[in-house]
Each structure stands twice: as structure tokens, then as C-alpha cells.
Write a protein that holds these residues in place. Structure first.
Motif, mmCIF file in Angstrom:
data_model
loop_
_atom_site.group_PDB
_atom_site.id
_atom_site.type_symbol
_atom_site.label_atom_id
_atom_site.label_comp_id
_atom_site.label_asym_id
_atom_site.label_seq_id
_atom_site.Cartn_x
_atom_site.Cartn_y
_atom_site.Cartn_z
ATOM 1 N N CYS A 89 0.834 -1.211 0.000
ATOM 2 C CA CYS A 89 0.000 0.000 0.000
ATOM 3 C C CYS A 89 0.866 1.257 0.000
ATOM 4 N N ALA A 90 1.956 1.234 0.742
ATOM 5 C CA ALA A 90 2.863 2.380 0.765
ATOM 6 C C ALA A 90 3.495 2.602 -0.604
ATOM 7 N N ILE A 91 3.904 1.534 -1.264
ATOM 8 C CA ILE A 91 4.511 1.642 -2.592
ATOM 9 C C ILE A 91 3.486 2.176 -3.589
ATOM 10 N N LEU A 92 2.266 1.662 -3.530
ATOM 11 C CA LEU A 92 1.219 2.153 -4.420
ATOM 12 C C LEU A 92 0.969 3.640 -4.191
ATOM 13 N N GLY A 93 0.922 4.058 -2.948
ATOM 14 C CA GLY A 93 0.723 5.474 -2.631
ATOM 15 C C GLY A 93 1.875 6.328 -3.117
ATOM 16 N N PHE A 94 3.077 5.862 -2.887
ATOM 17 C CA PHE A 94 4.265 6.602 -3.322
ATOM 18 C C PHE A 94 4.296 6.758 -4.838
ATOM 19 N N GLU A 95 4.048 5.672 -5.539
ATOM 20 C CA GLU A 95 4.067 5.722 -6.997
ATOM 21 C C GLU A 95 2.923 6.571 -7.546
ATOM 22 N N ALA A 96 1.788 6.585 -6.861
ATOM 23 C CA ALA A 96 0.672 7.436 -7.285
ATOM 24 C C ALA A 96 1.042 8.911 -7.140
ATOM 25 N N VAL A 97 1.690 9.256 -6.049
ATOM 26 C CA VAL A 97 2.135 10.641 -5.858
ATOM 27 C C VAL A 97 3.148 11.017 -6.925
ATOM 28 N N ARG A 98 4.095 10.120 -7.195
ATOM 29 C CA ARG A 98 5.082 10.393 -8.255
ATOM 30 C C ARG A 98 4.404 10.591 -9.602
ATOM 31 N N ASP A 103 7.748 15.001 -12.719
ATOM 32 C CA ASP A 103 9.161 15.214 -12.424
ATOM 33 C C ASP A 103 9.436 16.552 -11.760
ATOM 34 N N ARG A 104 8.527 17.045 -10.984
ATOM 35 C CA ARG A 104 8.718 18.357 -10.344
ATOM 36 C C ARG A 104 9.893 18.383 -9.422
#
Length: 104
Positions: A89-98, A103-104
């Protein structure tokens, strides 16, 4: 039904994160080998940590709130699933934010 409490919490975590995969096309589940390489050390470290804590008597589980499937050393299946579900879930959240921020 109380014995499914831990699994229900994990299902809630998955429900809150899995929709990110199709909605934002983050590609986490598509890259399953990369995901396994990422999760394996996390799961291994926390399983060892839990087993040591259980053996030392520092950590216990309420038998009324877990499935009852317990591995050698006293580690419940529910706890093992926790070590997979929460990082996923953390990885999914992180990748969603990215994905959203780019590339900001």
C-alpha cells in the motif's frame, strides 16, 4: 466474525490503495518481479523481528482477532500478510504521488 478483524483491517488498507493501480496506471503490480525484490527484504526483516519478539515474550497476538493459522515460532498468518500488505500500500501510494506530481 471477530477472528477476521486483522484480515478486515488489511482488506481495508488494500481497498484504499489498490484502486490507484488502474486509476492512475502506476504500474506497480505490472512490475511484479521488481515488487517482489522490494518486498522480500522488508518481509524477511520484520518476520525475524517478530519471531524474536514473540520468543522473548515481548509480542503477542489476541487469538480472538486472528484467523488461527499460526506458523512455527508463533507467527500468525495475519501478521505475515501485514508485512506484505502495508508495504504494498505504501509503494502504491508513493508511486501514485510520483505519477501525479511528475518530475517536479
Amino acid at each position: 466474525m471477530r477472528h477476521l478483524t486483522y484480515l478486515a483491517v488489511l482488506a481495508g488498507c488494500l481497498a484504499g490503495a489498490l484502486w490507484l493501480e488502474p486509476a492512475l496506471r502506476v504500474g506497480v503490480l505490472r512490475q511484479w518481479r521488481r515488487l517482489l525484490v522490494t518486498l522480500a527484504p522488508v518481509v524477511a526483516v520484520f518476520v525475524v523481528w517478530d519471531l524474536l519478539a514473540i520468543a522473548a515474550g515481548h509480542w503477542t497476538f489476541d487469538p480472538a482477532q486472528i484467523t488461527g493459522v499460526v506458523f512455527p515460532g508463533g507467527l500468525p498468518l495475519d501478521e505475515l500478510l501485514f508485512f506484505v500488505v502495508v508495504p504494498l500500500c505504501a509503494i502504491l501510494g508513493f508511486e501514485a504521488v510520483r505519477k501525479v506530481l511528475g518530475d517536479r
